[in-house]
Design a protein around this motif. Structure first.
Motif, PDB file in Angstrom:
ATOM      1  N   PRO A  82      -0.886 -10.730  -3.192  1.00 41.20           N
ATOM      2  CA  PRO A  82      -0.412 -10.688  -4.806  1.00 41.20           C
ATOM      3  C   PRO A  82      -1.124 -11.392  -5.756  1.00 41.20           C
ATOM      4  N   ASP A  83      -2.053 -12.485  -5.367  1.00 40.49           N
ATOM      5  CA  ASP A  83      -2.977 -13.123  -6.368  1.00 40.49           C
ATOM      6  C   ASP A  83      -4.309 -12.479  -6.634  1.00 40.49           C
ATOM      7  N   ASN A  84      -4.416 -11.355  -6.076  1.00 47.88           N
ATOM      8  CA  ASN A  84      -5.606 -10.517  -6.024  1.00 47.88           C
ATOM      9  C   ASN A  84      -5.537  -9.137  -6.667  1.00 47.88           C
ATOM     10  N   ARG A  85      -4.243  -8.736  -7.064  1.00 49.54           N
ATOM     11  CA  ARG A  85      -4.021  -7.442  -7.414  1.00 49.54           C
ATOM     12  C   ARG A  85      -4.424  -7.112  -8.808  1.00 49.54           C
ATOM     13  N   ASP A  86      -4.869  -8.161  -9.750  1.00 48.35           N
ATOM     14  CA  ASP A  86      -5.677  -7.854 -10.923  1.00 48.35           C
ATOM     15  C   ASP A  86      -7.123  -7.722 -10.933  1.00 48.35           C
ATOM     16  N   GLY A  87      -7.651  -7.918  -9.686  1.00 46.20           N
ATOM     17  CA  GLY A  87      -9.096  -8.132  -9.194  1.00 46.20           C
ATOM     18  C   GLY A  87      -9.535  -6.662  -9.250  1.00 46.20           C
ATOM     19  N   TYR A  88     -10.975  -6.423  -9.443  1.00 40.71           N
ATOM     20  CA  TYR A  88     -11.769  -5.123  -9.572  1.00 40.71           C
ATOM     21  C   TYR A  88     -12.353  -4.894  -8.127  1.00 40.71           C
ATOM     22  N   PHE A  89     -11.207  -4.318  -7.514  1.00 39.38           N
ATOM     23  CA  PHE A  89     -11.400  -3.879  -5.960  1.00 39.38           C
ATOM     24  C   PHE A  89     -11.922  -2.404  -5.958  1.00 39.38           C
ATOM     25  N   ILE A  90     -12.799  -2.034  -4.967  1.00 36.56           N
ATOM     26  CA  ILE A  90     -13.181  -0.758  -4.534  1.00 36.56           C
ATOM     27  C   ILE A  90     -13.084  -0.408  -3.137  1.00 36.56           C
ATOM     28  N   ASP A  91     -12.453   0.491  -2.708  1.00 36.98           N
ATOM     29  CA  ASP A  91     -12.489   0.701  -1.244  1.00 36.98           C
ATOM     30  C   ASP A  91     -13.779   1.106  -0.956  1.00 36.98           C
ATOM     31  N   PRO A  92     -13.982   0.634   0.606  1.00 44.86           N
ATOM     32  CA  PRO A  92     -15.352   1.113   1.189  1.00 44.86           C
ATOM     33  C   PRO A  92     -15.742   2.469   0.987  1.00 44.86           C
ATOM     34  N   THR A  93     -16.997   2.944   0.568  1.00 40.91           N
ATOM     35  CA  THR A  93     -16.920   4.220   0.406  1.00 40.91           C
ATOM     36  C   THR A  93     -18.248   4.642   1.189  1.00 40.91           C
ATOM     37  N   VAL A  94     -17.996   5.709   1.658  1.00 40.65           N
ATOM     38  CA  VAL A  94     -19.182   6.576   2.373  1.00 40.65           C
ATOM     39  C   VAL A  94     -19.395   8.004   1.755  1.00 40.65           C
ATOM     40  N   LEU A  95     -20.572   8.306   1.594  1.00 31.90           N
ATOM     41  CA  LEU A  95     -20.882   9.563   1.173  1.00 31.90           C
ATOM     42  C   LEU A  95     -21.803  10.318   1.869  1.00 31.90           C
ATOM     43  N   ALA A  96     -21.507  11.394   2.147  1.00 31.76           N
ATOM     44  CA  ALA A  96     -22.332  12.173   3.301  1.00 31.76           C
ATOM     45  C   ALA A  96     -23.116  13.517   2.538  1.00 31.76           C
ATOM     46  N   ASP A  97     -24.177  13.895   3.312  1.00 28.85           N
ATOM     47  CA  ASP A  97     -25.014  15.000   2.792  1.00 28.85           C
ATOM     48  C   ASP A  97     -25.557  14.788   1.155  1.00 28.85           C
ATOM     49  N   VAL A  98     -25.780  13.535   0.780  1.00 20.31           N
ATOM     50  CA  VAL A  98     -26.297  12.930  -0.247  1.00 20.31           C
ATOM     51  C   VAL A  98     -27.721  13.750  -0.721  1.00 20.31           C
ATOM     52  N   ASP A  99     -27.815  13.959  -1.952  1.00 21.75           N
ATOM     53  CA  ASP A  99     -29.171  14.667  -2.121  1.00 21.75           C
ATOM     54  C   ASP A  99     -30.147  13.508  -2.508  1.00 21.75           C
ATOM     55  N   PRO A 100     -31.210  13.267  -1.913  1.00 24.49           N
ATOM     56  CA  PRO A 100     -31.725  11.984  -1.772  1.00 24.49           C
ATOM     57  C   PRO A 100     -32.388  11.678  -3.374  1.00 24.49           C
ATOM     58  N   TYR A 101     -32.435  12.692  -4.125  1.00 18.01           N
ATOM     59  CA  TYR A 101     -33.157  12.743  -5.486  1.00 18.01           C
ATOM     60  C   TYR A 101     -32.145  12.762  -6.489  1.00 18.01           C
TER      61      TYR A 101
END
Length: 204
Positions: A82-101
Protein backbone atom coordinates in the motif's frame (compact mmCIF):
# COMPACT_ATOMS: atom_id res chain seq x y z
CA UNK A 1 18.48 -0.31 -8.83
CA UNK A 2 15.83 -1.22 -11.40
CA UNK A 3 18.37 -0.95 -14.19
CA UNK A 4 19.34 2.59 -13.17
CA UNK A 5 23.07 2.00 -13.08
CA UNK A 6 25.70 3.23 -15.50
CA UNK A 7 27.51 -0.11 -15.69
CA UNK A 8 24.60 -2.57 -15.79
CA UNK A 9 23.87 -5.09 -18.51
CA UNK A 10 21.14 -3.85 -20.85
CA UNK A 11 21.93 -5.91 -23.97
CA UNK A 12 22.67 -9.63 -24.00
CA UNK A 13 24.28 -11.14 -27.08
CA UNK A 14 23.46 -14.85 -27.25
CA UNK A 15 24.79 -17.47 -29.65
CA UNK A 16 22.14 -18.73 -32.01
CA UNK A 17 22.60 -22.34 -30.84
CA UNK A 18 21.34 -21.54 -27.34
CA UNK A 19 19.27 -18.45 -28.13
CA UNK A 20 15.82 -20.05 -27.78
CA UNK A 21 16.73 -21.57 -24.42
CA UNK A 22 18.01 -18.23 -23.18
CA UNK A 23 14.83 -16.45 -24.29
CA UNK A 24 12.75 -19.02 -22.42
CA UNK A 25 14.90 -18.78 -19.29
CA UNK A 26 14.89 -14.98 -19.29
CA UNK A 27 11.14 -14.83 -19.80
CA UNK A 28 10.55 -17.27 -16.95
CA UNK A 29 12.82 -15.48 -14.46
CA UNK A 30 10.92 -13.99 -11.52
CA UNK A 31 12.07 -10.81 -9.82
CA UNK A 32 10.08 -9.34 -6.95
CA UNK A 33 9.02 -5.74 -7.53
CA UNK A 34 8.17 -3.66 -4.50
CA UNK A 35 9.42 -1.70 -1.51
CA UNK A 36 13.11 -0.93 -2.08
CA UNK A 37 13.71 -1.07 1.69
CA UNK A 38 12.43 -4.65 1.86
CA UNK A 39 15.35 -7.11 1.73
CA UNK A 40 13.29 -9.54 -0.39
CA UNK A 41 12.69 -6.95 -3.12
CA UNK A 42 14.73 -7.27 -6.30
CA UNK A 43 13.46 -4.18 -8.13
CA UNK A 44 12.25 -0.90 -6.69
CA UNK A 45 10.79 2.08 -8.57
CA UNK A 46 12.50 4.14 -11.22
CA UNK A 47 13.59 7.61 -10.18
CA UNK A 48 10.52 9.62 -11.20
CA UNK A 49 7.65 10.31 -13.58
CA UNK A 50 9.82 11.52 -16.47
CA UNK A 51 11.98 8.38 -16.32
CA UNK A 52 8.88 6.20 -16.01
CA UNK A 53 7.33 7.70 -19.15
CA UNK A 54 10.62 7.63 -21.07
CA UNK A 55 11.29 3.95 -20.32
CA UNK A 56 7.74 2.85 -21.14
CA UNK A 57 7.96 4.85 -24.37
CA UNK A 58 11.16 3.05 -25.35
CA UNK A 59 9.55 -0.31 -24.61
CA UNK A 60 6.48 0.58 -26.67
CA UNK A 61 8.59 1.61 -29.66
CA UNK A 62 10.83 -1.46 -29.33
CA UNK A 63 7.78 -3.74 -29.27
CA UNK A 64 7.01 -2.79 -32.87
CA UNK A 65 10.14 -4.57 -34.11
CA UNK A 66 10.94 -7.09 -31.37
CA UNK A 67 9.11 -9.52 -29.09
CA UNK A 68 8.15 -8.60 -25.54
CA UNK A 69 8.56 -11.94 -23.78
CA UNK A 70 8.26 -10.60 -20.23
CA UNK A 71 6.95 -7.43 -18.63
CA UNK A 72 6.66 -4.48 -20.96
CA UNK A 73 4.29 -2.41 -18.84
CA UNK A 74 3.90 -0.37 -15.68
CA UNK A 75 3.52 -2.53 -12.59
CA UNK A 76 -0.07 -3.07 -11.49
CA UNK A 77 -0.40 -0.96 -8.30
CA UNK A 78 -2.63 -3.59 -6.69
CA UNK A 79 0.35 -5.97 -6.60
CA UNK A 80 2.45 -3.49 -4.61
CA UNK A 81 2.49 -2.78 -0.87
CA UNK A 82 0.00 0.00 0.00
CA UNK A 83 2.75 2.50 0.81
CA UNK A 84 4.33 2.02 -2.64
CA UNK A 85 1.32 2.26 -4.92
CA UNK A 86 2.08 5.84 -5.95
CA UNK A 87 5.62 4.92 -6.99
CA UNK A 88 6.95 4.68 -10.53
CA UNK A 89 7.34 0.93 -10.93
CA UNK A 90 7.89 -1.00 -14.17
CA UNK A 91 7.67 -4.77 -14.53
CA UNK A 92 11.01 -6.44 -15.34
CA UNK A 93 11.02 -6.48 -19.13
CA UNK A 94 12.72 -8.84 -21.58
CA UNK A 95 12.79 -8.04 -25.29
CA UNK A 96 13.77 -10.78 -27.75
CA UNK A 97 14.93 -10.51 -31.37
CA UNK A 98 16.06 -6.93 -30.84
CA UNK A 99 17.59 -5.13 -33.81
CA UNK A 100 21.06 -4.19 -32.50
CA UNK A 101 20.90 -0.92 -34.44
CA UNK A 102 17.47 0.11 -33.15
CA UNK A 103 16.88 2.72 -30.45
CA UNK A 104 16.78 0.19 -27.62
CA UNK A 105 19.70 -1.72 -29.13
CA UNK A 106 21.93 1.35 -29.26
CA UNK A 107 20.99 3.53 -26.29
CA UNK A 108 21.03 3.11 -22.54
CA UNK A 109 17.55 2.48 -21.16
CA UNK A 110 18.31 3.12 -17.47
CA UNK A 111 15.34 0.95 -16.57
CA UNK A 112 14.51 -2.71 -15.89
CA UNK A 113 14.82 -3.77 -19.53
CA UNK A 114 16.99 -6.51 -21.06
CA UNK A 115 17.40 -6.78 -24.84
CA UNK A 116 18.34 -10.19 -26.28
CA UNK A 117 20.27 -10.18 -29.55
CA UNK A 118 21.36 -13.35 -31.39
CA UNK A 119 24.72 -13.81 -33.09
CA UNK A 120 26.36 -16.53 -35.17
CA UNK A 121 30.14 -16.04 -34.95
CA UNK A 122 32.70 -14.69 -32.52
CA UNK A 123 33.62 -11.88 -34.89
CA UNK A 124 29.97 -10.88 -35.20
CA UNK A 125 29.62 -10.83 -31.41
CA UNK A 126 32.59 -8.47 -31.07
CA UNK A 127 31.25 -6.24 -33.84
CA UNK A 128 27.83 -6.05 -32.18
CA UNK A 129 29.36 -5.44 -28.75
CA UNK A 130 31.29 -2.48 -30.15
CA UNK A 131 28.43 -1.14 -32.26
CA UNK A 132 26.98 1.29 -29.71
CA UNK A 133 28.26 4.81 -28.98
CA UNK A 134 29.02 3.70 -25.40
CA UNK A 135 31.77 1.61 -23.87
CA UNK A 136 31.70 1.62 -20.09
CA UNK A 137 31.30 -2.04 -19.18
CA UNK A 138 31.06 -5.44 -20.85
CA UNK A 139 30.51 -8.93 -19.44
CA UNK A 140 31.45 -12.09 -21.33
CA UNK A 141 30.81 -15.74 -20.46
CA UNK A 142 33.12 -17.99 -22.53
CA UNK A 143 33.99 -21.58 -21.70
CA UNK A 144 37.68 -21.35 -22.48
CA UNK A 145 40.45 -18.93 -21.58
CA UNK A 146 41.77 -18.78 -25.13
CA UNK A 147 38.54 -17.12 -26.23
CA UNK A 148 38.95 -14.51 -23.48
CA UNK A 149 42.45 -13.76 -24.74
CA UNK A 150 41.18 -13.36 -28.31
CA UNK A 151 38.11 -11.27 -27.55
CA UNK A 152 39.07 -8.87 -24.76
CA UNK A 153 41.68 -6.84 -26.72
CA UNK A 154 39.02 -6.05 -29.34
CA UNK A 155 36.28 -4.90 -26.94
CA UNK A 156 35.88 -1.13 -26.78
CA UNK A 157 35.04 -1.07 -23.09
CA UNK A 158 36.62 0.35 -19.97
CA UNK A 159 35.75 -2.72 -17.88
CA UNK A 160 35.33 -6.35 -18.91
CA UNK A 161 33.90 -8.88 -16.46
CA UNK A 162 34.55 -12.53 -17.30
CA UNK A 163 32.29 -15.39 -16.21
CA UNK A 164 30.48 -13.45 -13.52
CA UNK A 165 33.53 -11.83 -11.96
CA UNK A 166 32.77 -8.77 -9.83
CA UNK A 167 34.68 -5.60 -10.57
CA UNK A 168 35.89 -2.29 -9.20
CA UNK A 169 38.15 -2.79 -6.21
CA UNK A 170 39.22 0.62 -4.87
CA UNK A 171 42.58 0.60 -6.62
CA UNK A 172 41.19 -0.17 -10.08
CA UNK A 173 40.64 2.71 -12.54
CA UNK A 174 37.02 3.11 -13.65
CA UNK A 175 35.90 4.80 -16.86
CA UNK A 176 34.82 4.14 -20.40
CA UNK A 177 35.39 4.49 -24.11
CA UNK A 178 33.56 6.65 -26.65
CA UNK A 179 30.57 8.52 -25.19
CA UNK A 180 31.00 6.82 -21.83
CA UNK A 181 33.34 9.59 -20.73
CA UNK A 182 36.93 10.72 -20.55
CA UNK A 183 39.62 9.82 -18.08
CA UNK A 184 39.34 7.47 -15.13
CA UNK A 185 38.26 7.49 -11.51
CA UNK A 186 40.22 5.46 -8.98
CA UNK A 187 43.72 4.03 -9.09
CA UNK A 188 46.77 6.02 -10.13
CA UNK A 189 45.05 6.88 -13.42
CA UNK A 190 42.40 8.72 -11.39
CA UNK A 191 45.11 10.88 -9.79
CA UNK A 192 46.51 12.06 -13.12
CA UNK A 193 43.46 14.29 -13.59
CA UNK A 194 44.65 16.43 -10.66
CA UNK A 195 48.24 16.77 -11.85
CA UNK A 196 49.94 19.21 -14.18
CA UNK A 197 52.69 18.06 -16.51
CA UNK A 198 55.42 20.54 -17.42
CA UNK A 199 58.06 20.11 -20.11
CA UNK A 200 61.31 22.06 -19.77
CA UNK A 201 63.80 22.11 -22.67
CA UNK A 202 67.26 23.65 -22.07
CA UNK A 203 70.02 24.27 -24.51
CA UNK A 204 73.31 24.17 -22.61
Amino acid sequence: MSGQGCNLTTRMLVHREVYDQMVTAAAAATLRVGDPFDQTTALGPVVGKAAHERILGMIERAAKDSRVVAGGRATDPSTLPPDNRDGYFIDPTVLADVDPYSEVGQHEVFGPVLSLIPFETEDEAVELANSTPYGLGTAIHPHDVSRVQRIVPHLQSGTVLVNGALGQPPGAPFGGYKQSGYGREGGKEGLYEFLQTKNVFIRA
